[in-house]
Each structure stands twice: as structure tokens, then as C-alpha cells.
Design an enzyme around this catalytic site. Structure first.
Site, PDB file in Angstrom:
ATOM      1  N   LYS A  76       0.900  -1.277  -0.033  1.00 20.02           N
ATOM      2  CA  LYS A  76       0.133  -0.017   0.095  1.00 20.02           C
ATOM      3  C   LYS A  76       1.022   1.476  -0.047  1.00 20.02           C
ATOM      4  CE  LYS A  76      -4.199  -1.653   0.181  1.00 20.02           C
ATOM      5  NZ  LYS A  76      -4.763  -2.748   1.478  1.00 20.02           N
ATOM      6  N   LYS A 104      -2.927 -10.634 -10.714  1.00 15.13           N
ATOM      7  CA  LYS A 104      -3.813 -11.095  -9.592  1.00 15.13           C
ATOM      8  C   LYS A 104      -5.290 -10.461  -9.920  1.00 15.13           C
ATOM      9  CE  LYS A 104      -5.081 -10.994  -5.005  1.00 15.13           C
ATOM     10  NZ  LYS A 104      -5.123 -10.230  -3.771  1.00 15.13           N
ATOM     11  N   LYS A 143      -9.765  -5.944  -6.673  1.00 18.23           N
ATOM     12  CA  LYS A 143     -10.460  -4.871  -7.074  1.00 18.23           C
ATOM     13  C   LYS A 143      -9.546  -3.572  -7.139  1.00 18.23           C
ATOM     14  CE  LYS A 143     -12.142  -4.657  -2.578  1.00 18.23           C
ATOM     15  NZ  LYS A 143     -12.129  -6.014  -2.236  1.00 18.23           N
TER      16      LYS A 143
HETATM   17  P1  ADP Z   1      -9.342  -7.680  -3.466  1.00 13.08           P
HETATM   18  O1  ADP Z   1      -7.713  -8.234  -3.616  1.00 13.08           O
HETATM   19  O2  ADP Z   1     -10.156  -7.654  -4.937  1.00 13.08           O
HETATM   20  O3  ADP Z   1      -9.236  -6.569  -2.544  1.00 13.08           O
HETATM   21  P2  ADP Z   1      -9.897  -8.906  -1.139  1.00 13.08           P
HETATM   22  O4  ADP Z   1      -8.347  -8.577  -0.526  1.00 13.08           O
HETATM   23  O5  ADP Z   1     -11.026  -8.363  -0.401  1.00 13.08           O
HETATM   24  O6  ADP Z   1      -9.683  -8.856  -2.601  1.00 13.08           O
HETATM   25  O7  ADP Z   1      -9.999 -10.328  -0.777  1.00 13.08           O
HETATM   26  C1  ADP Z   1     -11.055 -11.199  -0.153  1.00 13.08           C
HETATM   27  C2  ADP Z   1     -10.741 -12.667  -0.077  1.00 13.08           C
HETATM   28  O8  ADP Z   1     -10.770 -13.271  -1.412  1.00 13.08           O
HETATM   29  C3  ADP Z   1      -9.454 -12.994   0.511  1.00 13.08           C
HETATM   30  O9  ADP Z   1      -9.475 -14.297   1.263  1.00 13.08           O
HETATM   31  C4  ADP Z   1      -8.403 -13.191  -0.908  1.00 13.08           C
HETATM   32  O10 ADP Z   1      -7.614 -14.073  -0.410  1.00 13.08           O
HETATM   33  C5  ADP Z   1      -9.679 -13.737  -1.611  1.00 13.08           C
HETATM   34  N1  ADP Z   1      -8.877 -13.177  -3.117  1.00 13.08           N
HETATM   35  C6  ADP Z   1      -9.049 -12.199  -3.462  1.00 13.08           C
HETATM   36  N2  ADP Z   1      -8.628 -12.049  -4.673  1.00 13.08           N
HETATM   37  C7  ADP Z   1      -8.240 -13.271  -4.967  1.00 13.08           C
HETATM   38  C8  ADP Z   1      -7.389 -13.840  -6.171  1.00 13.08           C
HETATM   39  N3  ADP Z   1      -7.191 -13.123  -7.167  1.00 13.08           N
HETATM   40  N4  ADP Z   1      -7.014 -15.195  -6.117  1.00 13.08           N
HETATM   41  C9  ADP Z   1      -7.448 -15.943  -5.022  1.00 13.08           C
HETATM   42  N5  ADP Z   1      -8.077 -15.415  -3.739  1.00 13.08           N
HETATM   43  C10 ADP Z   1      -8.501 -14.122  -4.100  1.00 13.08           C
END
Ligand code: ADP
Ligand code: TRP
Length: 326
Positions: free
Chosen positions: A110, A190, A193
Site C-alpha cells: 500500500k 492477480k 479490485k
Molecule cells: P481484493 O484483492 O479484490 O481487494 P480482497 O482482499 O477483499 O480482494 O479478498 C477477499 C478474499 O478473497 C481473501 O480471502 C483473498 O485471499 C481472496 N482473493 C481475492 N482475490 C483473489 C485472487 N485473485 N485469487 C485468489 N483469492 C483471492
């Protein structure tokens, strides 16, 4: 075993969330005692918009229910409704070395993105440890990116129990399914959002189709053999398709003669087939948000009972209240 996981309501649910976290979490309901919650306090570290936070919270709740969370079996709640976690987070802060938090990748990422860090963002893993430890969780199913945060929770648990000669907190273990550890987004990075490369779970079908058709691919000609291991479209397709269909595509990739457009079209069909029923349930829940909030209130009451039991022991072991207080 007690299983716990949380998700931030900081954006719309996408395929990475589904395959990486939600689907394995839902599958665990059959065999375990599960606690799943919406991490509203965590979302405040990146979102300062009253309306959006409320909207995303409702969407995450409807999403989990539509995708198969069973509120009879599983305790499903909003973090806001268990404010004891913030009390535990403070207590845990007092045994957490700064260096442990300074080493966290997600914090460093971040900062690298140019975000001016707040204290909340720095302390984020301590709040996450409190979420996990307050419910006495044994297993925490998450995607690969969260592994370090669970390890921080393990360190903090050990530090707390050692510092206070306590047995109030249980050691949690991460649970990561390697085959869905990192789901790629439309640009091949990856899916997240924060990269604006997601395919949503509940958006309008037309927009989803457009996203799928825009998946980034290389410029190998149709006739040429291709390596399925290097292709984003294949990486997503194999999540939806059954093993025999996946094997067929794999063979066709290696033989040559497959155009990426054809694979994308099939991926869109599979998306509609597999997620269609959940998308329908989501639309029904939208018409019945009363029921959604009732489920969250019921989950909150059950979660708070467990949290209060833990906090009584924690407060006693720290000397914050008398040992004979009930
Ligand atoms: P983002 O990266 O979109 O902000 P979050 O951090 O809110 O997503 O993730 C919520 C859950 O979904 C977590 O347990 C995270 O490990 C899983 N997750 C998010 N994106 C992925 C991805 N591309 N592949 C596997 N797991 C994911
Ligand atoms: N940090 C997690 C994420 O971004 C969300 C989260 C908050 C969480 N508290 C948790 C996950 C406790 C597992 C357990 O995905």
C-alpha cells in the site's frame, strides 16, 4: 473444528473472491462449525464513504447467501455488531512488536502504491488477529495473499498467552487451497479490485461478457500449438469446466487450431451456467433485504456470545477485571 473467515466490504465481489475464498469457505460448512463475517471496520482503512460502505456490506451479505452460505449452520455476522473485537485488538496491540507489522507485505504494498498510511492501516493485522482469536478459531480459509496475516495472528496469540501466562487464546492455522491460490484478472495479474481487472459475480450479464471477451491473451496464431499453462482464459475456464472438458481443451491447446475467441465464448457460457442459479437468488434477495438483515442480526447475537466468553477470560488474565468476576 472451528473455522472462521472474513471479507472486507470494500468493493464488488469478483471471481477471485469466489474461487479463492468464498467457494472453499462454503464447502467447509458441511463438516465444520463455521463463522463468516463482513469486515466493516477493516474496510474503513480504505473507504470513507457512508453510502458505499453500507451498499457493499449489503452486497457481500447477499452474495454469500446467494452462493450457498447456510445461516442455520453457519454464524454469519457484521464485524460492527461484535465491537468486542476492537477491545481485543487494543489489548493485543500492547503485546505486538512494531517490527512484526512493519514487515507485512500488504502494508508495504500500500505504501509502495503511494497511499499515506493511517494508524488503522498499520494496525490492520492486529484487528484481523482479534477477529480470529476472539472466536477461538482453529482454521482460517483464505487466499494466498492473506497467509502472512494469519501468521501474524499466530505470533500475537503466542505473545499474549506467554505475556499473561494465559490459555485464553487458541492458535489458528491458515487453510489455503493451492489450486486456487491466485486467480488471474483480465490483464493477467492477480484479480483484485485494486487493479481494476476483475470479473464480477453479480454484475449485468452484458458487462460480464464484455469483460470476458477483453481477457488479455498473447498473439499466437490460431493454428499454432499453445501452452495452456500460460493462458489466462484457460486458467479461468478450468475453474468452471468439469475435469473431462478441461482435459479436452488442454489437448486442443497443445495440438493447435484453437482461437482465443472460441475459448472466451465457452468461458462466458460456463460462467452463466455455473453462476446462473446464484445470480438468480441474488436478485431475489435484493427484493427481500429485510431477511438479509434479520440473518445478520441473528448471527451477531450468536457471535457475540462466543466473543463475550473469550473476553471475560482475556480481561481476567490481563488483570483488567478481578479474577472472580463473572
Ligand atoms: P481484493 O484483492 O479484490 O481487494 P480482497 O482482499 O477483499 O480482494 O479478498 C477477499 C478474499 O478473497 C481473501 O480471502 C483473498 O485471499 C481472496 N482473493 C481475492 N482475490 C483473489 C485472487 N485473485 N485469487 C485468489 N483469492 C483471492
Ligand atoms: N484481511 C482480509 C482480506 O482482506 C479480511 C479479513 C479481516 C479476514 N479479518 C479477517 C480474513 C479474519 C480472515 C480472518 O481478505
Amino acid at each position: 473444528m472451528r473455522v472462521l473467515s472474513g471479507i472486507q466490504p470494500s468493493g464488488r465481489l469478483h471471481l477471485g473472491n469466489y474461487f479463492g475464498a468464498i467457494r472453499p469457505q462454503i464447502a467447509m460448512q458441511q463438516e465444520h462449525e463455521c463463522f463468516y463475517f463482513i469486515a466493516t471496520y477493516h474496510a474503513l482503512t480504505s473507504l470513507a464513504d457512508r453510502q458505499l460502505l453500507e451498499e457493499y456490506t449489503r452486497e457481500v451479505a447477499m452474495g454469500y447467501l446467494a452462493l450457498g452460505l447456510d445461516p442455520e449452520r453457519t454464524v454469519f455476522y457484521r464485524q460492527t455488531d461484535v465491537p468486542e473485537v476492537t477491545e481485543l485488538a487494543w489489548i493485543l496491540s500492547c503485546v505486538t512488536p512494531m517490527g512484526l507489522l512493519q514487515r507485512c507485505h500488504s502494508f508495504k504494498d500500500k505504501i509502495a502504491q503511494g497511499i499515506t498510511p493511517s494508524h488503522g492501516l498499520f494496525a490492520y493485522p492486529v484487528l484481523q488477529a482479534a477477529d480470529i482469536l476472539i472466536m477461538g478459531s482453529h482454521l482460517v480459509p483464505v487466499g494466498q495473499d492473506q497467509k502472512q496475516h494469519i501468521e501474524v495472528a499466530q505470533d500475537i496469540q503466542a505473545k499474549f498467552n506467554l505475556a499473561f501466562g494465559s490459555e485464553a487464546l487458541v492458535r489458528p492455522e491458515p487453510y489455503i487451497r493451492e489450486e486456487v491460490a491466485v486467480i488471474p484478472g483480465v490483464d493477467g495479474r492477480k484479480m483484485s479490485k485494486s487493479y481494476d481487472n476483475t470479473i464480477e459475480l453479480f454484475g449485468p450479464e452484458k458487462a460480464i461478457r464484455k469483460k470476458i471477451m477483453s481477457l488479455k491473451t498473447d498473439s499466437t496464431p490460431v493454428e499454432a500449438p499453445k501452452d495452456p499453462g500460460q493462458c489466462n482464459v484457460f486458467a479461468l475456464l478450468r475453474l468452471f469446466a468439469d475435469p473431462s472438458e478441461t482435459a479436452e481443451w488442454e489437448q486442443r491447446y497443445r495440438q493447435g487450431g484453437v482461437g482465443y475467441g472460441e475459448v472466451k465464448k465457452r468461458l462466458f457460457e460456463l460462467y452463466v451456467e455455473v453462476l446462473g442459479p446464484a445470480r438468480e437468488r441474488y436478485e431475489q434477495l435484493k427484493q427481500n433485504t429485510h431477511e438479509v438483515y434479520r440473518i445478520l442480526a441473528d448471527g451477531a447475537a450468536r457471535a457475540r456470545n462466543v466473543a463475550n466468553d473469550t473476553m471475560r477470560k482475556v480481561r481476567q488474565d490481563c488483570g483488567l477485571i478481578r479474577a472472580d468476576a463473572s
